[in-house]
Design an enzyme around this catalytic site. Sequence first.
Site, PDB file in Angstrom:
ATOM      1  N   GLN A  11      -1.389  -5.129  10.252  1.00  0.00           N
ATOM      2  CA  GLN A  11      -2.753  -4.703  10.562  1.00  0.00           C
ATOM      3  C   GLN A  11      -3.524  -4.290   9.317  1.00  0.00           C
ATOM      4  OE1 GLN A  11      -3.253  -1.872  13.718  1.00  0.00           O
ATOM      5  NE2 GLN A  11      -5.425  -1.683  13.360  1.00  0.00           N
ATOM      6  N   GLU A  71       1.907  -9.222  15.877  1.00  0.00           N
ATOM      7  CA  GLU A  71       1.256  -9.195  17.196  1.00  0.00           C
ATOM      8  C   GLU A  71      -0.183  -9.678  17.027  1.00  0.00           C
ATOM      9  OE1 GLU A  71      -0.790  -6.360  18.777  1.00  0.00           O
ATOM     10  OE2 GLU A  71      -1.432  -5.860  16.768  1.00  0.00           O
ATOM     11  N   THR A 145       5.430  -4.105  10.388  1.00  0.00           N
ATOM     12  CA  THR A 145       5.188  -5.434   9.828  1.00  0.00           C
ATOM     13  C   THR A 145       4.908  -5.314   8.334  1.00  0.00           C
ATOM     14  OG1 THR A 145       4.153  -6.009  11.930  1.00  0.00           O
ATOM     15  CG2 THR A 145       3.879  -7.562  10.142  1.00  0.00           C
ATOM     16  N   THR A 179      -0.112   7.847  10.369  1.00  0.00           N
ATOM     17  CA  THR A 179      -0.312   7.001  11.546  1.00  0.00           C
ATOM     18  C   THR A 179       1.007   6.787  12.278  1.00  0.00           C
ATOM     19  OG1 THR A 179      -0.021   5.069  10.162  1.00  0.00           O
ATOM     20  CG2 THR A 179      -2.271   5.759  10.602  1.00  0.00           C
ATOM     21  N   ASN A 206      -4.655   6.232   1.787  1.00  0.00           N
ATOM     22  CA  ASN A 206      -5.816   6.381   2.670  1.00  0.00           C
ATOM     23  C   ASN A 206      -6.514   7.710   2.486  1.00  0.00           C
ATOM     24  OD1 ASN A 206      -5.950   3.949   3.921  1.00  0.00           O
ATOM     25  ND2 ASN A 206      -4.720   4.538   5.687  1.00  0.00           N
ATOM     26  N   GLU A 254      -1.661 -11.498 -17.487  1.00  0.00           N
ATOM     27  CA  GLU A 254      -2.146 -10.590 -18.516  1.00  0.00           C
ATOM     28  C   GLU A 254      -2.103  -9.132 -18.044  1.00  0.00           C
ATOM     29  OE1 GLU A 254      -6.018 -10.803 -21.250  1.00  0.00           O
ATOM     30  OE2 GLU A 254      -5.546 -12.671 -20.235  1.00  0.00           O
TER      31      GLU A 254
END
Length: 450
Positions: A11, A71, A145, A179, A206, A254
């Site tokens: 996601q 999913e 995932t 999360t 985040n 580089e």
Amino acid sequence: MRECISIHVGQAGVQIGNACWELYCLEHGIQPDGQMPSDKTIGGGDDSFNTFFSETGAGKHVPRAVFVDLEPTVVDEVRTGTYRQLFHPEQLITGKEDAANNYARGHYTIGKEIVDLVLDRIRKLADLCTGLQGFLIFHSFGGGTGSGFASLLMERLSVDYGKKSKLEFAIYPAPQVSTAVVEPYNSILTTHTTLEHSDCAFMVDNEAIYDICRRNLDIERPTYTNLNRLIGQIVSSITASLRFDGALNVDLTEFQTNLVPYPRIHFPLATYAPVISAEKAYHEQLSVAEITNACFEPANQMVKCDPRHGKYMACCMLYRGDVVPKDVNAAIATIKTKRTIQFVDWCPTGFKVGINYQPPTVVPGGDLAKVQRAVCMLSNTTAIAEAWARLDHKFDLMYAKRAFVHWYVGEGMEEGEFSEAREDLAALEKDYEEVGVDSVEAEAEEGEEY
């Protein structure tokens, strides 16, 4: 040509992918249906943007990208979104059941069913390239995932494309907000697995980006769209030199040459300036010196850690827009005189500069102001070890009680993998510590042992 293939996993990867490709299209004047009115050579292409887009005979520009999720819901948004005509349907790959925040499901049980299909699609993209330069892999550390499947894919890419460089853009679990409860497990397992396969990993946390949105853009409650658009700007700055002709261009290899002193020490910090809202930008003009100084403010970093507690090993400044080398040299000279910024003693110079004359583009109706010049700084600093230490601590708290471990073992993992991964990260922390020690002191210490 030096093409790059972007791979967006899970996601987080897919949603950042949306933000990035939206921005690339705006920067190059490519319409949502893939047409590019400004491109006069139809079908042929050795324009700079062909590193990221391939051209069909009909003059349609197709991103060299793959979107993968176990999913379908998130990728379905791409399939029905504004840019649905941009992508070839085969570039959007979905499974039927998700990894449920479980590294083992992403890496073993569910991931292995889809990985060959994904590699097959990547192979098709690679065959369209004349001189494939490498892969950019976008994923989160915390999801099933993003952690499990991304690491499986990178292992397989190393086998199929041995020498091609692989750069990661990884969403690191935020210190405060989470999360998923098992983020520390997933992060440490995926880092252990990908450590030897990744050439350079840009981490983004985040929470750090939430704070930037709140503080600099006055958004009280930032959404993922706000965050991803900001991340998109950073990714765009890093890849701008691959997509445009500039005065001082930088290609993928580089970056590694200049930022990675030892193979394992490959986690640079990204800092972007100016992040400023339209209301503020209207009243101020930011000079090269100001945006350069802003890069050394911990508040503008993409990961919560304090470089003033660590030492810099290398520093890459990527400017874009109305910037001349004279200003850059002056700005960097000023910074070097400040004592707050310490370099390790074995790397005296440490600044690499890239300049791109294409000014930064912003998404219309977005939060960021249109500015004349911007800079993205990539620095390899020992301070990022703080981020690992934080994560390792959380891992230890849970693993001491073997909490949640049965979910992983039930999917065919062994408990030994946990301790092996944890030891590898302990070694990584130690590596960072040793790199920061002054070489003179280190020699003296070694002398005493014999």
